[in-house]
Design a protein around this motif. Structure first.
Motif, PDB file in Angstrom:
ATOM      1  N   HIS A   8      18.279  44.568  38.416  1.00 32.40           N
ATOM      2  CA  HIS A   8      19.837  44.768  38.302  1.00 32.40           C
ATOM      3  C   HIS A   8      20.543  44.236  39.486  1.00 32.40           C
ATOM      4  O   HIS A   8      21.707  43.805  39.262  1.00 32.40           O
ATOM      5  CB  HIS A   8      19.778  46.402  38.875  1.00 32.40           C
ATOM      6  CG  HIS A   8      19.181  47.364  37.722  1.00 32.40           C
ATOM      7  ND1 HIS A   8      20.233  47.200  36.610  1.00 32.40           N
ATOM      8  CD2 HIS A   8      18.171  47.903  37.489  1.00 32.40           C
ATOM      9  CE1 HIS A   8      19.489  48.279  35.862  1.00 32.40           C
ATOM     10  NE2 HIS A   8      18.263  48.339  36.445  1.00 32.40           N
TER      11      HIS A   8
ATOM     12  N   TRP B 243      18.468  57.868  34.429  1.00 31.85           N
ATOM     13  CA  TRP B 243      17.414  57.522  34.217  1.00 31.85           C
ATOM     14  C   TRP B 243      16.474  56.973  35.468  1.00 31.85           C
ATOM     15  O   TRP B 243      15.421  57.209  35.914  1.00 31.85           O
ATOM     16  CB  TRP B 243      17.362  56.170  32.967  1.00 31.85           C
ATOM     17  CG  TRP B 243      16.194  55.176  33.254  1.00 31.85           C
ATOM     18  CD1 TRP B 243      16.276  54.008  33.846  1.00 31.85           C
ATOM     19  CD2 TRP B 243      15.026  55.246  32.615  1.00 31.85           C
ATOM     20  NE1 TRP B 243      15.301  53.252  33.690  1.00 31.85           N
ATOM     21  CE2 TRP B 243      14.221  54.022  32.958  1.00 31.85           C
ATOM     22  CE3 TRP B 243      14.388  56.365  31.992  1.00 31.85           C
ATOM     23  CZ2 TRP B 243      13.078  53.671  32.679  1.00 31.85           C
ATOM     24  CZ3 TRP B 243      12.836  55.745  31.726  1.00 31.85           C
ATOM     25  CH2 TRP B 243      12.160  54.606  31.949  1.00 31.85           C
ATOM     26  N   HIS B 244      17.288  56.316  36.361  1.00 37.16           N
ATOM     27  CA  HIS B 244      16.749  55.822  37.643  1.00 37.16           C
ATOM     28  C   HIS B 244      16.330  56.844  38.639  1.00 37.16           C
ATOM     29  O   HIS B 244      15.456  56.797  39.117  1.00 37.16           O
ATOM     30  CB  HIS B 244      17.817  54.755  38.253  1.00 37.16           C
ATOM     31  CG  HIS B 244      17.498  53.069  38.199  1.00 37.16           C
ATOM     32  ND1 HIS B 244      17.835  52.326  38.972  1.00 37.16           N
ATOM     33  CD2 HIS B 244      17.257  52.843  36.944  1.00 37.16           C
ATOM     34  CE1 HIS B 244      17.645  51.095  38.058  1.00 37.16           C
ATOM     35  NE2 HIS B 244      17.240  51.453  37.101  1.00 37.16           N
TER      36      HIS B 244
ATOM     37  N   ASP C 267      11.377  43.527  34.906  1.00 35.86           N
ATOM     38  CA  ASP C 267      11.651  44.888  35.164  1.00 35.86           C
ATOM     39  C   ASP C 267      10.794  45.604  34.160  1.00 35.86           C
ATOM     40  O   ASP C 267      10.287  46.789  34.563  1.00 35.86           O
ATOM     41  CB  ASP C 267      13.042  45.049  34.707  1.00 35.86           C
ATOM     42  CG  ASP C 267      13.705  46.546  34.933  1.00 35.86           C
ATOM     43  OD1 ASP C 267      13.246  47.062  35.806  1.00 35.86           O
ATOM     44  OD2 ASP C 267      14.562  46.796  34.191  1.00 35.86           O
TER      45      ASP C 267
ATOM     46  N   SER D 177      12.788  46.507  39.738  1.00 39.91           N
ATOM     47  CA  SER D 177      14.037  47.120  39.055  1.00 39.91           C
ATOM     48  C   SER D 177      15.167  46.533  40.042  1.00 39.91           C
ATOM     49  O   SER D 177      16.187  46.369  39.423  1.00 39.91           O
ATOM     50  CB  SER D 177      13.867  48.965  39.059  1.00 39.91           C
ATOM     51  OG  SER D 177      15.065  49.257  38.754  1.00 39.91           O
TER      52      SER D 177
ATOM     53  N   HIS E  89      21.811  55.054  32.564  1.00 43.06           N
ATOM     54  CA  HIS E  89      21.047  54.227  33.129  1.00 43.06           C
ATOM     55  C   HIS E  89      20.694  54.740  34.448  1.00 43.06           C
ATOM     56  O   HIS E  89      19.570  54.766  35.304  1.00 43.06           O
ATOM     57  CB  HIS E  89      21.014  52.911  33.259  1.00 43.06           C
ATOM     58  CG  HIS E  89      20.048  52.018  33.472  1.00 43.06           C
ATOM     59  ND1 HIS E  89      19.233  51.798  32.241  1.00 43.06           N
ATOM     60  CD2 HIS E  89      19.408  51.359  34.410  1.00 43.06           C
ATOM     61  CE1 HIS E  89      18.271  50.947  32.722  1.00 43.06           C
ATOM     62  NE2 HIS E  89      18.251  50.898  34.045  1.00 43.06           N
TER      63      HIS E  89
HETATM   64 ZN    ZN Z   1      17.227  50.032  35.453  1.00 45.60          ZN
END
Ligand code: ZN
Length: 312
Positions: A127, A278-279, A145, A123, A275
């Motif tokens: 990013h 979410w992380h 990812d 991840s 997002h």
């Molecule tokens: Zn992500």
């Protein structure tokens, strides 16, 4: 300063069709609005600004230290990686020896935490390098990812199934084998040329949902072979499993619905976007599941397997 007066030096770099953007002034990297970024980066129109784009690998790496709309995404999982790394060291040196762990326990813990760490690093990589000037490179990192998410799910299943069916080696093998086949099936789907396309967005989500929701089956089976909801063991562990699914479901809800930026476009570009939530929830979910595994392992070491399941 008009572009023609700019000299190409360490402070300026040629970026695609752009003139010499002052990308290092001295450390600043130019940020773009949603309208300015290339098509392949246009995923979320509600995040209106703060995009990095058109960068070579070196500058993608350096962008870790600037404030962009990916800063929280990068750092949340980089810190998540460090968390699971230090938990691994702590488990191996303190927790497991104190619990009188067997060699199997060590292996299961190592697999679980290693999967979490791989998920976090994939991840971070995506990013960090999603701003790469080459679309192909960006796509490769995106694929990694997604692969990382599958590995993270595997890291939840392995200790979960192992300790839930600690006293029943037949079903333990059946479920571990099934989960492995499911994850491998997702991996093979990821090789499909259309996998990363917009058209397959629903297919991607459906696949991940199916693999995660499959866990309901062994969970219900576990409740049944342990004597139903009235027994002590089910009452102490089942709420933990429910909380795990609650965190997973809310994480997925933020991921899919793009809330809150959908209602406040442009207001959560840098902090508070879906997002990012979410992380954080993914880190929380892994952490919670790891603690639950420790709880179940300790229980299993202290309580002998019941006769009726020990035969299994
Ligand atoms: Zn992500």
């Amino acid at each position: 300063m008009p572009p023609k007066l700019l000299k190409k030096s360490t402070h300026y770099i040629e970026l695609g069709s752009y003139q010499y953007w002052p990308v290092l002034i001295p450390r600043g990297i130019r940020l773009f609005t949603y309208e300015q970024i290339p098509m392949f980066l246009k995923e979320n129109p509600y995040i209106t600004d703060g995009y990095r784009a058109h960068l070579p690998s070196k500058l993608c790496l350096r962008s870790i230290f600037i404030l962009s709309n990916e800063t929280v995404n990068i750092w949340s999982h980089l810190l998540g990686f460090l968390l699971f790394l230090s938990m691994g060291v702590n488990d191996m040196s303190t927790v497991l020896p104190a619990a009188g762990a067997s060699r199997e326990d060590y292996v299961i813990y190592a697999i679980g935490l290693f999967c979490f760490q791989v998920c976090m690093l994939c991840s971070v990589g995506y990013h960090l390098f999603s701003c790469h000037r080459s679309e192909k490179t960006c796509r490769r990192w995106l694929a990694l990812d997604y692969a990382g998410i599958s590995i993270g799910i595997l890291g939840c299943y392995v200790p979960g199934v192992f300790y839930a069916f600690y006293c029943n080696s037949f079903w333990r093998q059946v479920y571990l084998g099934t989960v492995l086949v499911l994850i491998l099936a997702v991996f093979s789907a990821q090789v499909h040329p259309l996998y990363l396309s917009q058209e397959w967005k629903l297919v991607r989500s459906a696949l991940f949902c199916f693999v995660a929701a499959f866990g309901v089956l062994p969970a219900c089976h576990w409740v049944w072979i342990n004597g139903g909801f009235g027994t002590d063991i089910v009452q102490s562990f089942f709420p933990r499993v429910m909380l795990m699914y609650l965190i997973a479901a809310s994480a997925f809800m933020f991921y899919i619905t793009k809330i809150p930026e959908r209602y406040f476009p442009g207001h959560v570009n840098y902090l508070g976007a879906s997002h990012q939530v979410w992380h954080v929830l993914v880190v929380l979910m892994f952490y919670w599941w790891h603690q639950t595994a420790t709880y179940i392992m300790t229980y299993r070491h202290r309580n002998a397997c019941p006769e009726y399941t020990a035969r299994g």
